[in-house]
Design an enzyme around this catalytic site. Structure first.
Site, mmCIF file in Angstrom:
data_model
loop_
_atom_site.group_PDB
_atom_site.id
_atom_site.type_symbol
_atom_site.label_atom_id
_atom_site.label_comp_id
_atom_site.label_asym_id
_atom_site.label_seq_id
_atom_site.Cartn_x
_atom_site.Cartn_y
_atom_site.Cartn_z
ATOM 1 N N ARG A 54 -12.196 -0.460 -1.628
ATOM 2 C CA ARG A 54 -10.924 -0.979 -2.156
ATOM 3 C C ARG A 54 -10.563 -0.235 -3.428
ATOM 4 O O ARG A 54 -9.408 0.114 -3.666
ATOM 5 C CB ARG A 54 -10.992 -2.495 -2.406
ATOM 6 N N TYR A 107 17.301 -0.793 1.339
ATOM 7 C CA TYR A 107 16.531 -1.331 2.454
ATOM 8 C C TYR A 107 16.489 -2.861 2.327
ATOM 9 O O TYR A 107 16.204 -3.391 1.248
ATOM 10 C CB TYR A 107 15.116 -0.737 2.424
ATOM 11 N N ASP A 180 12.984 5.046 -5.033
ATOM 12 C CA ASP A 180 12.444 5.020 -3.676
ATOM 13 C C ASP A 180 12.921 6.302 -2.995
ATOM 14 O O ASP A 180 14.096 6.455 -2.689
ATOM 15 C CB ASP A 180 12.968 3.772 -2.941
ATOM 16 N N LYS A 205 7.543 6.598 7.165
ATOM 17 C CA LYS A 205 8.717 7.331 7.615
ATOM 18 C C LYS A 205 8.419 8.841 7.657
ATOM 19 O O LYS A 205 7.555 9.250 8.386
ATOM 20 C CB LYS A 205 9.895 6.967 6.706
#
Ligand code: PLP
Length: 395
Positions: A54, A107, A180, A205
């Site tokens: 992690r 978005y 973004d 994407k």
């Protein structure tokens, strides 16, 4: 792992940054370190700093270094999804009572996050049209605005925000500018070089590029000088580990592999999008075409300044309303009806009922006759022919 110098070209960095041949075997591709924990040479004797996956994992480290090199940033962080990265940024930098400026076209999941997740936890926001610098200035609450959140080009209307101008406005108010960069990609646009402080991506994407992984990225600038937020990178590192929304080793590896071909893929996405746009402009079923490469687009000049080319996303309004938009989406054969974008295959969707259904009835509601196209890298003649047939039959 060492990286090529920052002045090497984009494709060289994409293929080599963070990706030295494996020290033990010489494997030229970074292995998938599918492991949760690491043998310690005596308590605290970590090999290469690895203790628990992690906190850090070598495959993820390679991706994080590569992401930072591609954006020209100081540190990169890889997450389980774009939204996990966005959430970590917000939680790292804002506490209850703080405020963010959020785009009026974005978005749907980003808006839903600010409205339904961050809002109830005491983080306030104001919606502003980010192509209007004065509107952003007016939306800022001096002293409490900590972030201006930017998408450019926006999802789904392909609006353009002037990153350099917004960075000045945000910094003057003591806020950070977060961009973004999912739609533009690191290949076409480098927000940090234009003054932004943090870049985010849905690596699901274009970065991944093959519709086979969900992931997110955050890259911070080398130097963040905004008072009180200078330690943004350390805070994000701390929260990435403390919240734990990390990219797993295989997902990190898939994104790393995708990045190697980002430059050639995006060039082809742009080539194909330009041909598709030209065709749509003359189609009798089409009321409007949104593409920042068009010199009639209101953001064209800004986009031409801050982007290498104009990307592979195109949106159109259909003359005959919502039902015709829905019918066209269902009628194409090569363009696949589906959410998401940025993969090698062309996708078509109806934002009002699909990706942006969550913003219905809000300031971010999208036109119901809107169709969004993610132009893939197939043979462009086939793409145009398929779209043309669907538009002629149902438009
Ligand atoms: N940002 C943009 C521009 C997006 O289009 C998306 C998803 O479509 C996201 C962020 C969220 O990314 P993810 O779906 O990987 O969580």
């Amino acid at each position: 792992m060492t990286s090529p110098p920052a002045d090497h070209g984009f494709a060289t960095r994409a293929i080599h940054a963070g990706q030295e041949a494996d020290a033990g075997t010489g494997a030229v591709v970074t292995p998938i370190y599918q492991v949760s924990t690491y043998k310690q040479d005596g308590i605290g004797g970590f090999r290469g700093g690895y203790e628990y996956s992690r906190s850090a994992n070598p495959t993820r480290t390679a991706l994080e270094e590569c992401l930072a090199a591609l954006e020209g940033g100081g540190r990169g962080f890889a997450f389980a999804s774009g939204l996990a990265g966005q959430d970590t940024v917000v939680r790292s930098l804002l506490t209850p009572g703080d405020h963010a400026v959020v785009p009026s076209d974005a978005y749907g999941g980003t808006y839903r996050y600010f409205n339904k997740v961050a809002g109830p936890q005491g983080i306030e926001h104001t919606i502003a049209s980010l192509s209007d610098v004065d509107a952003v200035r007016a939306a800022i609450r001096p002293g409490t605005t900590k972030l201006v959140w930017v998408e450019t080009p926006t999802n789904p209307l392909l609006n353009i925000a002037d990153i350099r101008a917004l960075a000045e406005v945000a910094h003057a108010a003591g806020a950070l500018l977060v961009v973004d960069n999912t739609f533009a990609t690191s290949y076409l646009q480098n927000p940090l070089a234009l003054g932004a402080d943090i870049v985010t991506h849905s690596t699901t994407k274009y970065a991944g590029g093959h519709s086979d992984v969900v992931g997110g990225a955050v890259v911070t600038a080398q130097d963040i000088t905004v008072k009180g937020l200078e330690d943004a990178s350390e805070r994000i590192a701390f929260h990435q580990n403390s919240i734990g929304g990390i990219a797993g080793p295989f997902d990190a590896w898939l994104v790393l592999r995708g990045l190697k071909t980002l430059a050639v893929r995006v060039e082809r996405h742009c080539d194909n999008a330009e041909v598709v746009v030209e065709h749509l402009m003359g189609h009798p079923a089409v009321e409007a075409v949104f593409y920042p490469g068009l010199d009639t687009h209101p953001g064209h000049d800004v986009a031409a300044r801050q982007m290498k080319r104009f990307g592979g996303m195109v949106s159109i309004l259909l003359k005959n309303g919502e039902q015709s938009a829905v019918n066209v989406c269902a009628a194409t054969k090569i363009w696949t009806l589906g959410e998401s974008l940025g993969g090698v295959e062309s996708l078509i969707e109806h934002p009002a009922r699909m990706t942006h259904a969550s913003v219905a009835g809000t300031e971010l509601e999208v036109p119901r006759n809107l169709v969004r196209l993610s132009v893939g890298i197939e043979d462009v003649g086939d793409l145009v022919g398929d779209l043309d047939a669907a538009l002629s039959a149902h438009g």
